[in-house]
Write a protein that holds these residues in place. Structure first.
Motif, mmCIF file in Angstrom:
data_model
loop_
_atom_site.group_PDB
_atom_site.id
_atom_site.type_symbol
_atom_site.label_atom_id
_atom_site.label_comp_id
_atom_site.label_asym_id
_atom_site.label_seq_id
_atom_site.Cartn_x
_atom_site.Cartn_y
_atom_site.Cartn_z
ATOM 1 N N HIS A 161 0.841 -1.188 0.000
ATOM 2 C CA HIS A 161 0.000 0.000 0.000
ATOM 3 C C HIS A 161 0.880 1.243 0.000
ATOM 4 O O HIS A 161 1.916 1.280 0.664
ATOM 5 N N SER A 162 0.441 2.247 -0.749
ATOM 6 C CA SER A 162 1.189 3.503 -0.819
ATOM 7 C C SER A 162 0.954 4.306 0.451
ATOM 8 O O SER A 162 0.146 3.923 1.301
ATOM 9 N N GLU A 163 1.616 5.434 0.558
ATOM 10 C CA GLU A 163 1.447 6.286 1.735
ATOM 11 C C GLU A 163 0.035 6.834 1.828
ATOM 12 O O GLU A 163 -0.423 7.180 2.904
ATOM 13 N N SER A 164 -0.678 6.896 0.690
ATOM 14 C CA SER A 164 -2.068 7.367 0.720
ATOM 15 C C SER A 164 -3.039 6.235 1.058
ATOM 16 O O SER A 164 -4.244 6.448 1.098
ATOM 17 N N GLY A 165 -2.510 5.023 1.294
ATOM 18 C CA GLY A 165 -3.344 3.900 1.723
ATOM 19 C C GLY A 165 -3.951 3.091 0.592
ATOM 20 O O GLY A 165 -4.747 2.188 0.827
ATOM 21 N N VAL A 166 -3.577 3.387 -0.656
ATOM 22 C CA VAL A 166 -4.125 2.694 -1.817
ATOM 23 C C VAL A 166 -3.211 1.528 -2.183
ATOM 24 O O VAL A 166 -1.985 1.653 -2.121
ATOM 25 N N GLN A 167 -3.811 0.386 -2.585
ATOM 26 C CA GLN A 167 -3.009 -0.759 -3.001
ATOM 27 C C GLN A 167 -2.276 -0.430 -4.295
ATOM 28 O O GLN A 167 -2.881 0.016 -5.262
ATOM 29 N N MET A 168 -0.965 -0.638 -4.283
ATOM 30 C CA MET A 168 -0.145 -0.290 -5.446
ATOM 31 C C MET A 168 -0.123 -1.425 -6.460
ATOM 32 O O MET A 168 -0.392 -2.582 -6.123
ATOM 33 N N VAL A 169 0.209 -1.079 -7.709
ATOM 34 C CA VAL A 169 0.319 -2.061 -8.785
ATOM 35 C C VAL A 169 1.785 -2.153 -9.206
ATOM 36 O O VAL A 169 2.484 -1.144 -9.272
ATOM 37 N N THR A 207 2.637 8.016 -7.637
ATOM 38 C CA THR A 207 3.992 7.984 -7.090
ATOM 39 C C THR A 207 4.528 6.557 -7.185
ATOM 40 O O THR A 207 3.781 5.590 -7.032
ATOM 41 N N LYS A 208 5.821 6.451 -7.439
ATOM 42 C CA LYS A 208 6.471 5.150 -7.559
ATOM 43 C C LYS A 208 7.280 4.882 -6.301
ATOM 44 O O LYS A 208 7.878 5.791 -5.739
ATOM 45 N N GLU A 209 7.258 3.627 -5.873
ATOM 46 C CA GLU A 209 8.043 3.208 -4.715
ATOM 47 C C GLU A 209 8.810 1.947 -5.082
ATOM 48 O O GLU A 209 8.309 1.105 -5.819
ATOM 49 N N PHE A 210 10.034 1.842 -4.561
ATOM 50 C CA PHE A 210 10.848 0.649 -4.824
ATOM 51 C C PHE A 210 10.372 -0.511 -3.976
ATOM 52 O O PHE A 210 10.052 -0.355 -2.807
ATOM 53 N N ARG A 211 10.322 -1.700 -4.594
ATOM 54 C CA ARG A 211 9.998 -2.941 -3.914
ATOM 55 C C ARG A 211 10.700 -4.083 -4.644
ATOM 56 O O ARG A 211 11.010 -3.968 -5.828
#
Length: 188
Positions: A157-165, A179-183
């Motif tokens: 989940h992103s910082e806004s609480g939405v499930q990321m793709v 916004t992009k996050e590393f995983r």
């Protein structure tokens, strides 16, 4: 909702012989019925006779993570050297109690192990597919790895609480804020 079942331990007093007759998982001593097993009390009566008092064990045995098993876990904390996780499933079977696991920095990827940064691979709250590489003991956790393409973060989940793709093997994107996050993304 049913009240929680009381758990009895061996040697625990259940009732006197005037209130019931001993059944399986019990023994009598000095006019009383005692538990001979760790389990739950059951009373069954037939034809108005004294109830039969029994103690039965839970029939399901606890499934344990084994070396080589694929587990689903939730990241609880991270630092620069490892990620701490709670193991929730072994294969597709949910566990009654979660077990603790550790994914070390060197077990995140199969290649470029020295360039791995835990905070670019996992965040607390991520759901991760991992493989058990070593069993834990009383003091330590299960050692896990995500060093295969099919292993890694499956839900984040992103910082806004939405499930990321997932958008690549190393990035996920929030569909709301873009916004992009590393995983360390699992290819599923």
């Amino acid at each position: 909702m049913a009240p929680p079942m009381r758990y009895y331990i061996p040697g625990e007093h259940l009732c006197n012989l005037e209130e019931g007759s001993p059944g399986s998982g019990t023994y009598t001593r000095h006019g009383y019925i005692f538990s001979s097993l760790a389990g739950c009390l059951t009373k069954s009566s037939e034809n108005g006779a004294l109830p039969i008092v029994s103690v039965t064990r839970e029939t399901e045995s606890q499934l344990l993570p084994d070396v080589g098993a694929i587990v689903t876990c939730k990241v609880s904390s991270i630092n620069s050297r490892f990620a701490k996780v709670h193991i929730l499933y072994v294969g597709s079977t949910p566990l009654k109690n979660s077990f603790r696991g550790t994914i070390r920095k060197e077990d995140v990827r199969a290649t470029e192990k020295d360039k791995v940064e835990i905070y670019k691979s996992f965040r607390p709250g991520d759901i991760v597919l991992a493989k058990v590489i070593s069993l834990g003991d009383a003091q330590s956790n299960y050692l896990l790895t995500t060093a295969e393409n099919e292993l890694g973060v499956v839900v984040a989940h992103s910082e806004s609480g939405v499930q990321m793709v997932p958008i690549s093997w190393c990035e996920m994107q929030c569909p709301k804020t873009h916004t992009k996050e590393f995983r360390k993304v699992a290819l599923v």
